[in-house]
Design a protein around this motif. Sequence first.
Motif: not given
Length: 171
Positions: A65, A69, A111, A113-114
């Motif tokens: 993670n 991210h 979700s 996500p970056q």
Amino acid sequence: MARFQGVEKKAFVDNMRAKGNFFELLDAGMTFLFKHLSQSGVIKGLRREEQLEIPVEALREALTNALCHRLMDSLSGSVGISIFDDRVEIENTGHLPNELTTETIKLPHRSYPQNPIIADALYLTAFWKVGVLALVVLLMPVKQLACQNPSMEQMEHLFGFRLNFPTLLLT
């Protein structure tokens, strides 16, 4: 990555810097964690089952993670692993999406996500569980092995996950 003496970032006994693609960084981080965490084993039948003091699944999910991210557009877009006598901290540059807090992220959620391209690649390789299950997978084994209060913290430019070592009860 650093293994600190004691419970503060004052003196380290080992440190390492890694560069590479996502999988190389994940491998380097997990290798560093395996090097510095205590391992125990029990014999079951003809096989030995080994465990780290913090479940491998929780460490892998936290590191995955953090790598997925982190802020990639920053020169300091890195991930840090700090191992202390009582805990492991994994931090990445960035922040939680506005829709989530350190409490609501533990609940079912979408979700955000970056880095959607990395998240998609990890999902397609079945390397990463997207959305709701990711944190459940991360927290479940930690609670099963009595790690004390896994926690998340949002700092100004960093997001961190803390996994405390189990407390041993001596009788």
